[in-house]
Design an enzyme around this catalytic site. Structure first.
Site, PDB file in Angstrom:
ATOM      1  N   ASP A  64       0.872  -1.167   0.000  1.00 19.14           N
ATOM      2  CA  ASP A  64       0.000   0.000   0.000  1.00 19.14           C
ATOM      3  C   ASP A  64       0.909   1.217   0.000  1.00 19.14           C
ATOM      4  OD1 ASP A  64      -1.752   2.067   0.422  1.00 19.14           O
ATOM      5  OD2 ASP A  64      -2.390   1.436   2.423  1.00 19.14           O
TER       6      ASP A  64
ATOM      7  N   LYS B   1       2.898  11.901  -3.421  1.00 14.86           N
ATOM      8  CA  LYS B   1       2.090  10.995  -4.239  1.00 14.86           C
ATOM      9  C   LYS B   1       1.146  11.774  -5.145  1.00 14.86           C
ATOM     10  CE  LYS B   1      -1.201   7.146  -3.834  1.00 14.86           C
ATOM     11  NZ  LYS B   1      -1.842   6.199  -2.904  1.00 14.86           N
TER      12      LYS B   1
ATOM     13  N   GLU C 140      -7.367   0.759  -4.742  1.00 14.05           N
ATOM     14  CA  GLU C 140      -7.352   0.721  -3.275  1.00 14.05           C
ATOM     15  C   GLU C 140      -8.670   0.249  -2.656  1.00 14.05           C
ATOM     16  OE1 GLU C 140      -5.958   4.573  -2.168  1.00 14.05           O
ATOM     17  OE2 GLU C 140      -3.881   4.146  -2.723  1.00 14.05           O
TER      18      GLU C 140
ATOM     19  N   ASP D 178     -13.005   4.966   0.698  1.00 20.98           N
ATOM     20  CA  ASP D 178     -11.594   5.013   1.091  1.00 20.98           C
ATOM     21  C   ASP D 178     -11.135   6.465   1.103  1.00 20.98           C
ATOM     22  OD1 ASP D 178      -8.879   4.791   1.430  1.00 20.98           O
ATOM     23  OD2 ASP D 178      -8.489   3.954  -0.562  1.00 20.98           O
TER      24      ASP D 178
END
Length: 556
Positions: free
Chosen positions: A6, A67, A144, A167
């Site tokens: 992850d 990210k 995800e 999420d």
């Protein structure tokens, strides 16, 4: 050995699938969560906790939340060096891989990496490049929410049902609707926002604090900015667990404080909560479901701990969501299951996983209105939320007789106009003289790893042209990856067994920056611990490290 990773905006995890289920590995500091932060100390790379502390003490040499820059040509400057998001992510991956190899006792060569469901084609390819720069083969990218539901479906559910997974991580928000039945996890719809996460809620607090104390955040020094964000992140977490919280800190030579209760935080956050509603409603529409059709609603991601998120979901669906899966670990556990599937683990032989294409894929066309030709219209070929792998074909025609070539542009997006979508590539197709009016057949094929193949075939002659969309503008090509890989090899990743010592020293230096009255004592402690390290006596170092850490805990 295939691992599941992850690779998160704020934290990252790594693990492997065992017959009894997913196992996550601890880093050198004994934690499952490794902060996605990178810092440079000369030619030495620090990742995780020590790098996180250096955001305060060395803000010009440290970086987090990169990210969000994946898939862009943006470079972050650390000292005299510049790094793309792929390279910074590769450094985090290298640290995670070292932890996994220390636990497994063998080399890791392949991985399944989770990505936000709404990551674009460019962002997915940038994630693959990060894996290559870290020295591993990325066997698969898994969305995800799908990873979280995979862990949830295999570990906690018996029978079938429809599950909505929300999420909310540090940097992204994803929604997926899945159906679980007979060992199958089938995705029906996905939606999201790549620029909505826990960091945005933190930014709200930063702006509110500065507004209250009449501070221009743009004029703060990098050090003061880092201190402010660190304290307000702690403040945000306190508001998650308590009705109200207070923050005290020193900025620009002034002692400042602020009190806020959880309802006040929720009111500040209302614009962000409204942004969360749109992807949820879109996913429900795409799946053609009503709230009553859902069996469960699952919350994952560290930011779902905020009570306002559960309240929003409860109001929208008139039921309480499930949060019994550890929100920080669910995605990583699902990634390990996907790795086990790829590795053909015997305990997972009966499991089938499907996924969907998150964006509509198509080409540019023109409309003839009377005697006028209007260009720039988007013509979908693969609609969003189509189950992958998928292959679809459509016929296109040239605008004019005698046209010698036809330009087939490839776009992804949801706007009717191509200028508002993302261009992925193009094929310039020569037309056979006298045959072009019969048009061309355009076929798009999209696989489970996000690879798009475009074929254009002349209807009259059968002549075929092909383009595999492997690169996008701004992405690294093969030569650039080799060059940047060689550059990364020059950086030294500090030995894993010494990271705990480095983390302790950087933590002490951060506290030294903050607690002026304790500086003489802290300086003495740091000097004493450095002296112990010089002894190279593992037992003595371990003893002093425990005592030093306990003393810092008491101060903090």
């Amino acid at each position: 050995m295939i691992v599941g990773i992850d690779l998160g905006t704020t934290h990252s995890l790594i693990g492997v699938h065992r017959p009894e289920g997913g196992e996550l590995f601890r880093n050198a500091h004994g934690d499952l969560l490794t902060p996605s932060v990178v810092s440079l100390d000369g030619d030495t790379v620090l990742v995780g906790k020590p790098a996180q502390d250096r955001l305060v003490t060395q803000p010009g040499l440290s970086v987090a939340t990169f990210k969000r820059l994946m898939g862009t040509p943006h470079e972050t400057r650390l000292g005299e060096r510049r790094f793309r998001a792929e390279e910074l992510s590769a450094l985090v991956l290298r640290s995670l891989l070292a932890d996994a190899e220390a636990a497994l006792g063998e080399k890791v060569t392949e991985a399944v990496i989770s990505v936000p469901a709404y990551f674009t084609d460019a962002q997915r390819k940038a994630t693959r490049s990060a894996g290559e720069l870290a020295g591993i083969k990325v066997e698969r990218l898994i969305n995800e929410p799908t990873a979280a539901a995979l862990a949830y479906g295999l570990r906690d559910r018996a029978g079938e049902g429809r599950v909505l997974v929300l999420d909310l991580g540090g940097g992204t928000f994803d929604v997926s609707i899945l159906e679980l039945f007979d060992g199958v996890v089938e995705v029906h719809a996905t939606a999201g926002d790549n620029f909505l996460g826990g960091e945005d809620f933190l930014e709200l607090l930063v702006k509110a604090f500065c507004a209250r104390h009449k501070i221009d955040p743009r004029r703060l020094t990098p050090h003061d900015t880092a201190v402010l964000r660190l304290r307000l992140e702690q403040f945000k977490r306190e508001l998650t667990d308590a009705r109200e919280a207070r923050v005290q800190l020193r900025l620009e030579s002034h002692d400042l404080e602020w009190e806020l209760d959880e309802p006040g935080f929720a009111q500040l956050s209302e614009p962000l909560l409204q942004r969360m509603r749109a992807p949820i409603e879109r996913a429900m529409r795409d799946a053609k479901l009503k709230p009553a059709d859902l069996d469960d609603i699952v919350l994952v991601g560290g930011a779902v701990r905020m009570p306002m998120v559960a309240r929003l979901v409860t109001r929208m669906f008139n039921r309480l969501p499930l949060r019994h899966i550890h929100p920080d670990q669910a995605i990583a556990l699902g990634a390990t299951v996907a790795a086990g599937l790829k590795d053909r683990a015997q305990s997972l032989e009966e499991v089938v996983l499907t996924d969907v294409c998150p964006y509509t894929l198509g080409t540019q066309i023109a409309h003839r209105v009377g005697n006028q030709v209007q260009t720039g219209y988007f013509h979908p070929i693969i609609p969003r939320n189509s189950v992958v792998p998928i292959s679809r074909e459509d016929q296109l025609f040239p605008l004019h007789e005698g046209q010698k070539q036809l330009l087939v542009d490839i776009y992804q997006g949801e706007s009717p106009m191509v200028e508002k979508n993302i261009k992925l590539g193009e094929i310039n197709v020569p037309l056979t003289p006298g045959k072009g009016t019969e048009g061309v057949l355009v076929r798009f094929t999209y696989d489970i790893n996000g690879l798009l193949q475009v074929e254009v075939t002349e209807a009259a002659t059968g002549q075929r042209h092909e383009l595999v969309i492997e690169q996008n503008p701004g992405l690294l090509d093969a030569a650039e990856i080799r060059e940047r890989l060689a550059r990364l090899q020059q950086l030294k990743v500090h030995p894993r067994e010494q990271q705990q010592n480095l983390a302790l020293i950087t933590r002490a230096e951060r506290i030294y920056e903050e607690l002026v009255d304790m500086r003489p004592t802290l300086q003495e402690w740091i000097a004493r611990f450095r002296n112990t390290l010089e002894s190279q006596d593992p037992a003595l170092i371990e003893q002093d490290r425990r005592q030093f850490n306990a003393a810092l805990d008491e101060l903090a």
